[in-house]
Design an enzyme around this catalytic site. Structure first.
Site, mmCIF file in Angstrom:
data_model
loop_
_atom_site.group_PDB
_atom_site.id
_atom_site.type_symbol
_atom_site.label_atom_id
_atom_site.label_comp_id
_atom_site.label_asym_id
_atom_site.label_seq_id
_atom_site.Cartn_x
_atom_site.Cartn_y
_atom_site.Cartn_z
ATOM 1 N N MET A 30 0.844 -1.199 0.000
ATOM 2 C CA MET A 30 0.000 0.000 0.000
ATOM 3 C C MET A 30 0.880 1.250 0.000
ATOM 4 O O MET A 30 0.411 2.344 0.302
ATOM 5 C CB MET A 30 -0.937 -0.011 1.208
ATOM 6 C CG MET A 30 -1.894 -1.201 1.178
ATOM 7 S SD MET A 30 -3.435 -0.927 2.065
ATOM 8 C CE MET A 30 -2.838 -0.663 3.707
ATOM 9 N N HIS A 37 9.289 -3.437 3.355
ATOM 10 C CA HIS A 37 8.872 -3.613 1.956
ATOM 11 C C HIS A 37 10.089 -3.896 1.058
ATOM 12 O O HIS A 37 10.036 -4.754 0.185
ATOM 13 C CB HIS A 37 8.200 -2.346 1.426
ATOM 14 C CG HIS A 37 6.932 -1.945 2.125
ATOM 15 N ND1 HIS A 37 6.814 -0.774 2.829
ATOM 16 C CD2 HIS A 37 5.717 -2.548 2.215
ATOM 17 C CE1 HIS A 37 5.588 -0.659 3.319
ATOM 18 N NE2 HIS A 37 4.895 -1.732 2.968
ATOM 19 N N GLY A 147 4.877 -10.308 3.779
ATOM 20 C CA GLY A 147 5.566 -10.236 5.062
ATOM 21 C C GLY A 147 4.836 -11.054 6.116
ATOM 22 O O GLY A 147 3.605 -11.028 6.194
ATOM 23 N N LYS A 149 4.961 -10.288 9.071
ATOM 24 C CA LYS A 149 4.495 -9.268 10.018
ATOM 25 C C LYS A 149 2.964 -9.261 10.042
ATOM 26 O O LYS A 149 2.338 -9.153 11.083
ATOM 27 C CB LYS A 149 5.071 -7.918 9.589
ATOM 28 C CG LYS A 149 4.198 -6.711 9.785
ATOM 29 C CD LYS A 149 4.490 -6.057 11.094
ATOM 30 C CE LYS A 149 3.813 -4.726 11.309
ATOM 31 N NZ LYS A 149 2.579 -4.463 10.633
ATOM 32 N N ASP A 150 2.357 -9.377 8.855
ATOM 33 C CA ASP A 150 0.896 -9.501 8.748
ATOM 34 C C ASP A 150 0.605 -10.991 8.634
ATOM 35 O O ASP A 150 0.244 -11.493 7.565
ATOM 36 C CB ASP A 150 0.397 -8.724 7.535
ATOM 37 C CG ASP A 150 0.716 -7.244 7.645
ATOM 38 O OD1 ASP A 150 -0.088 -6.517 8.215
ATOM 39 O OD2 ASP A 150 1.802 -6.829 7.189
ATOM 40 N N MET A 184 8.637 -2.765 11.713
ATOM 41 C CA MET A 184 8.432 -1.627 10.801
ATOM 42 C C MET A 184 7.021 -1.661 10.245
ATOM 43 O O MET A 184 6.484 -2.719 9.939
ATOM 44 C CB MET A 184 9.437 -1.687 9.663
ATOM 45 C CG MET A 184 10.820 -1.375 10.128
ATOM 46 S SD MET A 184 11.907 -1.145 8.724
ATOM 47 C CE MET A 184 13.441 -0.888 9.590
HETATM 48 P P1 AMP Z 1 1.509 -2.926 3.474
HETATM 49 O O1 AMP Z 1 2.057 -1.868 2.555
HETATM 50 O O2 AMP Z 1 1.559 -2.533 4.912
HETATM 51 O O3 AMP Z 1 0.176 -3.448 3.023
HETATM 52 O O4 AMP Z 1 2.499 -4.149 3.361
HETATM 53 C C1 AMP Z 1 2.856 -4.701 2.142
HETATM 54 C C2 AMP Z 1 3.638 -5.966 2.378
HETATM 55 O O5 AMP Z 1 4.789 -5.667 3.161
HETATM 56 C C3 AMP Z 1 2.833 -7.013 3.167
HETATM 57 O O6 AMP Z 1 3.144 -8.309 2.658
HETATM 58 C C4 AMP Z 1 3.354 -6.846 4.556
HETATM 59 O O7 AMP Z 1 3.246 -8.001 5.349
HETATM 60 C C5 AMP Z 1 4.809 -6.518 4.287
HETATM 61 N N1 AMP Z 1 5.405 -5.838 5.430
HETATM 62 C C6 AMP Z 1 4.948 -4.728 6.076
HETATM 63 N N2 AMP Z 1 5.745 -4.424 7.117
HETATM 64 C C7 AMP Z 1 6.718 -5.370 7.145
HETATM 65 C C8 AMP Z 1 7.837 -5.623 7.990
HETATM 66 N N3 AMP Z 1 8.125 -4.847 9.020
HETATM 67 N N4 AMP Z 1 8.614 -6.698 7.711
HETATM 68 C C9 AMP Z 1 8.347 -7.521 6.665
HETATM 69 N N5 AMP Z 1 7.307 -7.317 5.831
HETATM 70 C C10 AMP Z 1 6.507 -6.279 6.057
#
Ligand code: AMP
Length: 292
Positions: A30, A37, A147, A149-150, A184
């Site tokens: 996002m 990321h 990730g 993380k989610d 993060m």
């Molecule tokens: P988001 O932009 O938050 O939707 O995340 C996009 C992707 O990045 C998803 O697969 C998340 O799980 C991954 N992600 C977000 N934060 C982290 C992190 N701290 N470590 C590893 N992956 C992450």
């Protein structure tokens, strides 16, 4: 690096890459890109020959009153970061490109969304599964990297890919943390300095949980009690859930007699943060928390 904003162009581009016999890697995001990321991009880069990063703040995964409008956006900075990582294409559609007025087809998983974040965010995972299925059909990747993380999102996507026969390798990458351990997240940018200090209690409570398990405690409720005490002792924290659950089904485990996921969601001020770690009662567990 190319920036593509329409589904038709993206699909044509994916077809042309595939015709050349090259494999495509996808990292859905996002935006407001951070080191977490970027690590997923490096992983996808290692595994595939053509790297696509999607940047789309997906409205269907936000509930009413959530932070869709406030979600941080910084496209120019994101594009520069992605280019530095050797990304071949940023796919950045506008909302109407993915959701037309007549849109009415959603992907709904039966069980995984009934746990953890799905309880307080009842429509969230429908939005996540739907947009990721759409991205899979638009970007046509061989491999997609998510990730851990989610964590719930990762197991949901992995399940969806199996159930709907997406011929795509789903990779889960370990959580990338700040030097003090905070996971993060784009949402960390919402935190005041004091809230940032309180936010560290999520990580600390997970590390404490691992220590307790390592010392022989198998009772989930004892670990959850200790975590909630630790988190509640910090200012502006409001626990949504702390759960110790099966790594695949996410069903709660009362006794930790095999590897389990300890997952939590906590509001710090108005910012909802999540984190998780693997708890492993068997010997030989690594001490390096970044391995989870
Ligand atoms: P988001 O932009 O938050 O939707 O995340 C996009 C992707 O990045 C998803 O697969 C998340 O799980 C991954 N992600 C977000 N934060 C982290 C992190 N701290 N470590 C590893 N992956 C992450």
């Amino acid at each position: 690096m190319e920036i593509i904003s329409t589904t038709k162009k993206m699909q044509e581009h994916a077809d042309s890459v595939r015709r050349l016999g090259k494999t495509i890697g996808l990292v859905p995001t996002m935006g407001f890109l951070h080191e977490g990321h970027l690590s997923l991009m490096r992983e996808a880069r290692k595994r595939t020959e053509h790297l696509v990063v999607s940047i789309f703040v997906n409205p269907t995964q936000f509930g009413p009153g959530e932070d869709f409008d406030a979600y941080p956006r910084a496209f120019e900075r994101d594009a520069a970061r992605a280019e530095k990582e050797g990304v071949d294409v940023i796919f950045a559609p506008v909302e109407t490109e993915l959701y037309t007025k007549e849109f009415q087809t959603y992907v709904v998983l039966e069980k995984i969304p009934k746990h953890l974040c799905g309880i307080s965010r009842p429509t969230h995972f429908r939005g996540v599964a739907t947009v990721v299925a759409k991205l899979f059909n638009i970007v046509k990747p061989d491999t997609a990297v998510f990730g851990r993380k989610d964590y719930q999102q990762f197991v949901l996507i992995r399940r969806m890919a199996i159930d709907l026969n997406f011929d795509i390798e789903i990779v889960g990458f370990p959580t990338v943390r700040e030097s003090d351990g905070l996971a993060m997240s784009s949402r960390n940018s919402y935190l005041t300095p004091e809230q940032r200090r309180s936010a560290l209690s999520l990580y600390r409570s997970l590390i404490e949980g691992r220590k307790l398990v390592k010392s022989g405690i198998k009772n989930s409720s004892r670990i959850i009690d200790s975590a909630s005490k630790l988190i509640n002792s910090h200012k502006e924290t409001d626990i949504d859930y702390i759960s110790i659950c099966d790594p695949e089904t996410l069903v709660e485990m009362e006794i930790i007699d095999r590897p389990a996921i300890m997952a939590l969601a906590v509001k710090v001020g108005k910012t909802r943060l999540i984190d998780n770690m693997m708890l492993n009662p068997s010997e030989g567990m690594t001490d390096d928390p970044s391995a989870y």
